[in-house]
Design an enzyme around this catalytic site. Sequence first.
Site, PDB file in Angstrom:
ATOM      1  CG  HIS A 241      -2.076  -1.064   1.241  1.00  0.00           C
ATOM      2  ND1 HIS A 241      -2.934  -0.815   0.089  1.00  0.00           N
ATOM      3  CD2 HIS A 241      -2.123  -2.176   1.994  1.00  0.00           C
ATOM      4  CE1 HIS A 241      -3.587  -2.165   0.230  1.00  0.00           C
ATOM      5  NE2 HIS A 241      -3.175  -2.767   1.244  1.00  0.00           N
TER       6      HIS A 241
ATOM      7  CD  GLU B  88     -16.708  -7.191 -24.694  1.00  0.00           C
ATOM      8  OE1 GLU B  88     -15.589  -6.697 -23.958  1.00  0.00           O
ATOM      9  OE2 GLU B  88     -17.673  -7.241 -24.328  1.00  0.00           O
TER      10      GLU B  88
ATOM     11  CG  ASP C 250     -13.244  -9.363 -22.723  1.00  0.00           C
ATOM     12  OD1 ASP C 250     -12.688 -10.277 -22.294  1.00  0.00           O
ATOM     13  OD2 ASP C 250     -14.374  -9.058 -22.143  1.00  0.00           O
TER      14      ASP C 250
ATOM     15  CB  CYS D 126     -14.799   1.684 -22.604  1.00  0.00           C
ATOM     16  SG  CYS D 126     -15.321  -0.087 -23.162  1.00  0.00           S
TER      17      CYS D 126
END
Length: 844
Positions: A458, A695, A719, A766
């Site tokens: 983190h 995709e 994809d 996207c």
Amino acid sequence: MATAAPPMPISRDLVRLDARPLSKAAAIAEAAQLLAGAGCVEPGYAESMARREGTANTFLGHGVAIPHGMGADRGLVRRNGLAILQVREGVEWNPGQVAHLVIGIAAASDEHIAILRRLTRLLNEPARLQALFTTDDAEAIIAALSAEPGAAAPGRPAADLAERWDWVLDYPAGLHARPATRWVEAARGAGGRVQVRHGEQAADATALVGLLQLGLKAGDSVTVSAGTPAALARMRAAITGLSAQEKADAAQAARRAAAPARGWEPAGALVSVTGIGASPGLAIGRIHVLANAEAAVPDVPLPLAEGGARLEEAIRVTRARLRALEDDTARRLGPGEAAIFRAHAGLLEDPDLITTTCQLMVEGHGLAWSWHQAVERVAAGLAALGNPVLAGRAADLRDVGRRVLGQIDPSLAGGSLHDLPGGPVILVAEDLAPSDTAGLDPSRVIGLATATGGPTSHTAILARTLGLPALVAGGPGLLELKPGTEAVLDGATGRLHLSPGEADLASARAFLAAQHEQRAREAAQRAEPAATRDGHRIEVAANINLPDQAAFAIAQGAEGVGLMRTEFLFLERGDTPGEEDQYATYRAMLEALGGRRLIVRALDIGGDKQVPHLRLPVEANPFLGVRGARLLLRRPDLMEPQLRALYRAAAAGGPLSIMFPMVTSVPEVVALREACERIRAELEAPEVPVGIMVEVPAAAVQADALARHVDFFSIGTNDLTQYVLAIDRQNPELAAEADSLHPAVLRLIAQTVEAATRHGRWVGVCGGLAGEAFGAALLTGLGVAELSMTPRDIPGVKAVLRGATLPALRALAARAIACGTTAEVRELEAELDAMTRPAPQAAA
Ligand code: PEP
Ligand code: MG
């Protein structure tokens, strides 16, 4: 460990309901009499218990007292036992302290510790405890003190949890704090007990530390048990709903790690420390070595009641501060980064920590010392499991523990970070806690180098989002460096160059100046539209799933939402959200976007996004199975409520578009559009643009045929890359090869854009490629009109597009699709750099 201690027997004849002792002494005598009557103790034990009151305060807090004999009198104990007086009216134990449950303990060894553990857990549940003060049911008291909440006998399931589900953990990074926090939230929301077992160990799913202590790694088998089918379904949905994200995060981290690092190169031969680049950027300054000043925590005993009250207050204040830190971090860096502080707040609620602290205080230790010990014991347990993920979580626990310690006694807050030298420094430390990293003052700390830690910790993530150059895992030699040494820290290559000469300093400064200029430009102009130097506009939108993420996206410069993945509304629940729930969410999203375009993607379930409660058939190859549009067409019960909710939201106002995932053929689109039109007409809703994701290779190849039936395309490069290259998008082993810049992928994108343009349709992207500066530039050159990405990527993408002209990007894209290999495509990035910004080294 999260396993149960052997139970200490409590028999019914040792419980006295509605006892009415007139004084504390009488209560102790009555308890002792019960113990003696049951053959647990010799008669002299009563006197030993009375003497104990003179040396220790046995009032535990919250109306519970635990009188017991002197340690030296253990010989008077014949067998272990507990005598319980329920004193409904209460009996004054100390001035101002009234006991309602008097628990006389006879224990020959340390077994009373197990009872204390249960009691202190009960102290965390005031409502349950209060009920015991007045109940007519002795069994309820026995059960409360006998059960080890959440823990089962080793290797065996909890008998009262009839519903079970076996699962193999498929989170590549194991069960680390962020997903574990979601498990805890789901378990708490499920109501009742939920248990997670792994081999011989079991943990209460509502307790974060216990869950983490299971040390679950990818591939580990777990059994989740709950009291009701609904509770189990909820847990199952939450647990499996996180899989896709966890796998995507791991694959992305692997891809980033595999990407070639582009940093500063000194001209001269410098002595350098090499670690792992954790956050790119250059820092030039003197190093400050943070002494590993473990402040000794003094042991100052105090009355138990006061200790309990102060502990409660310290935890309350710390929790409030963490909430403020979460809010602040969410605003500055985004909700993903802020989640760690919610995980920290979860650690604070762990009963084991509080139990151990109380036990130590009962034994006569001071509050600060007891808390510190408890944190150290649990953290050491986590670190000792030999799992690097959990070792990182030990740092989280120590971080949050130190915050509480600072509340208990401000002089123990750990002052070293507050005593930094005046000038800006490169901070060198063994490791840094996430909250220290988030709270660093960037005017004083310009870079970070830690001896330990990893690029996925983190601290590394926070450094990255703060824009603070950082290297991790630099080795112990880092701490031996002479404070004040001049150095150049390169967070891209993970190197700390020591004592550079004048020429190297000048070159590094020029590199840095160019970086600063670029970052300042990006930040200042993130709200401006993205247009190339010759005025070609590209719409830059955000991929977000929930209305409360919209404000951050807009602040980052999003002009709308190009992808709202609605399957997330289903994934983390135990049931299917109905039309009304969905309608409310879409309305809220439109409102949060204040008139900006919203593209909602219809459910994309299947593949990596499995929804257990839908009980879909198990498939051998889910990525090639009934996924996305294929499922929607087979399940009108899922598609129709969603379309109704969407058209109603559109009717209520706002620019909404509908997009369908995983489309492969024209008949699918025709059927989907028919469903849309039927529902729209029923609702008398307005028409909205309807588009599809491209995709699947078939969709790209047949884009011209599909374009006749849709209003727009949005290319899902994640994809598309997976299907074109035949690489499972979740396989970290192949992550570096699953590169969307592969020429084959780029050619299909080019083909899609050409076909769409011929039919007057626009094309967006996207998938992840849209959020990479170089990818965004190539996509623009290929004719893509809209780019939708993670909000954090927006400023950088806008900046790179502003630096180039459309003809130059078109030429670059044409060369990219002509390349033979991905590596050749990547080499073109240097040309984009040259085009969009002055070469830093040349400016020296
Ligand atoms: C994609 O495949 O690129 C995409 C954006 O969709 P998802 O990642 O949700 O499958
Ligand atoms: Mg997809």
